[in-house]
Scaffold this motif. Structure first.
Motif, PDB file in Angstrom:
ATOM      1  N   CYS A   1      -3.327 -44.962  -7.712  1.00  0.00           N
ATOM      2  CA  CYS A   1      -2.323 -45.533  -8.616  1.00  0.00           C
ATOM      3  C   CYS A   1      -2.039 -46.932  -8.082  1.00  0.00           C
ATOM      4  O   CYS A   1      -1.861 -47.132  -6.893  1.00  0.00           O
ATOM      5  CB  CYS A   1      -1.044 -44.694  -8.602  1.00  0.00           C
TER       6      CYS A   1
ATOM      7  N   CYS B   1      -1.889 -43.043 -14.359  1.00  0.00           N
ATOM      8  CA  CYS B   1      -1.206 -42.243 -13.348  1.00  0.00           C
ATOM      9  C   CYS B   1      -0.183 -41.362 -14.058  1.00  0.00           C
ATOM     10  O   CYS B   1       0.749 -41.858 -14.696  1.00  0.00           O
ATOM     11  CB  CYS B   1      -0.503 -43.128 -12.328  1.00  0.00           C
TER      12      CYS B   1
ATOM     13  N   CYS C   1       3.704 -41.640 -12.580  1.00  0.00           N
ATOM     14  CA  CYS C   1       4.654 -42.708 -12.870  1.00  0.00           C
ATOM     15  C   CYS C   1       4.399 -43.393 -14.210  1.00  0.00           C
ATOM     16  O   CYS C   1       5.136 -44.288 -14.595  1.00  0.00           O
ATOM     17  CB  CYS C   1       4.660 -43.737 -11.742  1.00  0.00           C
TER      18      CYS C   1
ATOM     19  N   HIS D   1       4.127 -44.128  -4.260  1.00  0.00           N
ATOM     20  CA  HIS D   1       2.789 -43.593  -4.021  1.00  0.00           C
ATOM     21  C   HIS D   1       1.698 -44.636  -4.288  1.00  0.00           C
ATOM     22  O   HIS D   1       0.543 -44.280  -4.500  1.00  0.00           O
ATOM     23  CB  HIS D   1       2.559 -42.343  -4.882  1.00  0.00           C
TER      24      HIS D   1
END
Ligand SMILES: [Zn+2]
Ligand SMILES: [Zn+2]
Length: 617
Positions: free
Chosen positions: A327, A360, A363, A334
């Motif tokens: 990501c 991702c 998020c 992360h």
């Protein structure tokens, strides 16, 4: 008691040295020779490999003869036949050659009994080498590099095609060692010479590769050879963006390169549409063992060599390397973690290169990159952010409203342009496409809006906006005036008092979601059921951020989302169905190839094995 043994000539077959021994000592019967060398009266004459070498080398010790291993390496076709097999088979064949074990087993585990490559009918010789030998040594001998199944010309005398002698190469079960001599090496016209002469250039390349193969042991990663081949194929444009081999194109071009006639002569005909064609199997993950000739045909065609295999190993043939992918949301905790399981690949219309979309799910940040990647570091680069997602937007909001940072500073921290910050602050949560929608598309959008207005006559403009923010944003951006004219008037200010009815919305959305999932599951080629896909299919761009407010929808979606493994299993089932539909036998390699299961875990693979088993019985 052995009192003599001839020296081995350079590149001489062990068979040839034994045959010369027989001539030199003047034994009348071959059983005497066998008795001398092996201490027994029976045994087969083996031209390419050898057996009972421990016995033989014990007796040859006093003559400075090569060691057992040296004999195997330099005077048999051991390397030629074992370079493309696993270490365990290599070791076993060597053991069988040293001991008096069943050599038939060696041929079997090397796959030499089941392949259709024909052996030479007679020992081959080069007339120029013959003349030179007679001048130099007063005799001649059978050269290892002339007898290989892939040898057609003498590499020392490049223009010279190898000729067939009068000595049969393998004589059934009869024990017969025949030394090369002027008497049995003479030219007789054979119809196959035409085809060899007319393809001499290509056959010289094939001969060269075969001889290299016979001269030394290469240390290749045999278990992953298909990946190495794929990488080679990708360099020549034979791999699709999704990592599939374009078998039709490969087959067609390989046939064009060698010609039908030559491939037929070599018993290596290529049938691009046939799932059991050797070329297709050789370039897929497989457990089969292929004759060195087939490896060489592929390598020569790709302008590679047995010498270039090593440098092509461990390179990724996927345009974007192997997942999971990181990501790249700069404000996510992360950031850089490999959370993105799959990449969706399309061909970029402008460049023709693969374009990957990485989403991702944690998020909501998504980015795209034009490939193929040059190295693994490219995985941390993107060409464009497609969606910043709620985590990023919250952070933007926090910087501006809580930390009171300037737009410039916010932009710096978010690693975006100040323009992007402005755009998002203006309420354009989703970045509209750069080019304006076409009139047709705009009409469609307007129609969708009017439908909403009709469907929810009591809703305010803001409530309608909540229903489909993406639609609202686009219309606001491109047809503001029209939107004002075609929205309910005078109710907007009630919005503050009126709570949005999420319960009702939950009920309306659920059937749309069900329909979307059904559509995804019915795609011709399997597509993984992810939240992103569902939202896209249902046309509800805010699905993810509003999911918490719609418990029924949420529950239903959670029950339908597919893990990577579930998706792999579904792909396997799909591939099995497809193969069955084509009336072909369902083999593991075919399923793996078709469903692109090369990244599947061991557990998943064993499930797939079971699946295939159950389909085949
Ligand atoms: Zn020669
Ligand atoms: Zn993320």
């Amino acid at each position: 008691m052995l009192s003599y043994f001839p020296y081995f000539y350079e590149d001489e077959l062990l068979y040839s040295a034994i045959a010369r021994y027989h001539v030199h000592v003047g034994n009348i019967k071959l059983t005497h020779t066998l008795q001398d060398l092996y201490g027994k009266k029976y045994g087969r004459a083996i031209p390419d490999l050898a057996s009972q070498l421990n016995q033989l080398s014990n007796r040859l010790k006093k003559f400075e003869a090569p060691s057992t291993d040296e004999m195997i390496d330099k005077h048999t076709m051991y390397f030629y036949y074992t370079n493309f097999v696993s270490n365990s088979i290599k070791n076993e064949v060597r053991h069988l050659m040293k001991s008096g074990g069943d050599l038939g087993k060696a041929y079997r585990i090397l796959g030499l009994l089941s392949n259709k490559i024909k052996e030479t009918s007679h020992f081959k010789f080069c007339p120029e080498c013959l003349t030179e030998d007679l001048d130099k040594y007063g005799e001649t001998y059978w050269r290892l590099s002339h007898q290989l199944p892939t040898s057609f010309v003498c590499l020392k005398h490049k223009h010279q095609v190898l000729l067939f002698s009068r000595v049969p190469y393998r004589k059934g079960s009869r024990t017969k060692y025949v030394a090369a001599s002027e008497g049995n090496c003479y030219f007789l016209q054979d119809k196959c010479y035409d085809i060899i002469y007319s393809n001499k250039e290509i056959l010289t390349l094939i001969t060269e590769e075969g001889v290299k193969l016979a001269k030394r042991q290469y240390s290749w990663d045999i278990a992953n050879l298909h990946k190495t081949y794929r990488f080679m194929l990708s360099k020549r444009g034979y791999l699709t963006a999704q990592g599939f081999v374009n078998q039709t194109k490969l087959g067609r071009n390989l046939i064009r390169y060698y010609g039908d006639e030559l491939l037929k002569y070599l018993n290596c005909e290529v049938k691009p549409g046939d799932a059991s064609c050797w070329l297709r199997l050789l370039t897929s993950k497989h457990r089969a063992i292929f004759h060195p000739l087939k490896h060489i045909l592929l390598l020569v065609f790709l302008q590679e060599s047995v010498d270039s295999i090593k440098e092509n190993e461990n390179k990724s043939f996927f345009a974007f390397g192997e997942g999971p992918y990181p990501c790249l949301n700069p404000v996510a905790e992360h950031y850089g973690q490999r959370l993105i399981e799959d990449v969706q690949i399309k061909r970029d219309e402008n460049t023709g290169n693969p374009r990957g979309l990485f989403v991702c799910e944690k998020c909501g940040f998504s980015y795209s990159r034009i490939g193929p990647d040059k190295d693994i570091n490219d995985q941390f680069r993107y060409n464009k952010v497609i969606e910043y997602g709620p985590v990023w937007k919250e952070k933007l909001n926090y910087f501006i409203n809580n930390e009171n940072l300037s737009k410039k500073e916010t932009a710096r921290r978010l690693n975006v342009s100040i323009e992007t910050v402005r755009r998002y602050l203006n309420g354009f949560e989703k970045q509209p496409k750069k080019e304006a929608p076409t009139i047709k598309k705009l009409d469609e959008l307007k129609k969708r809006w009017l439908n909403l207005v009709e469907q929810y006559p009591n809703y305010s403009q803001n409530q309608l906006r909540e229903l489909d923010k993406g639609l609202y944003t686009l219309l606001y951006y491109y047809a503001k005036e029209w939107l004002q004219q075609n929205s309910p008037k005078g109710k907007t200010y009630h919005n503050g008092n009126k709570r949005f009815n999420w319960e009702e919305r939950d009920k309306q959305v659920l059937p749309l979601i069900k329909k979307a999932i059904e559509k995804i599951l019915n795609e011709e080629k399997p597509v993984r059921v992810t939240l992103y896909r569902i939202a896209q299919e249902a046309g509800i761009s805010e699905l993810k951020s509003k999911l918490e407010k719609m418990p029924e929808t949420k529950q239903y979606i959670l029950s339908k989302l597919e893990s990577v493994e579930q998706f792999q299993l579904r792909r396997a089932k799909w591939a099995i169905e497809m193969i069955k539909k084509q009336g072909m036998h369902v083999s593991k390699s075919k399923v793996m190839e078709m469903a692109n299961l090369h990244k599947a875990s061991i557990e998943t693979m064993s499930k797939i094995d079971k699946l295939i088993e159950s389909y085949n019985c």
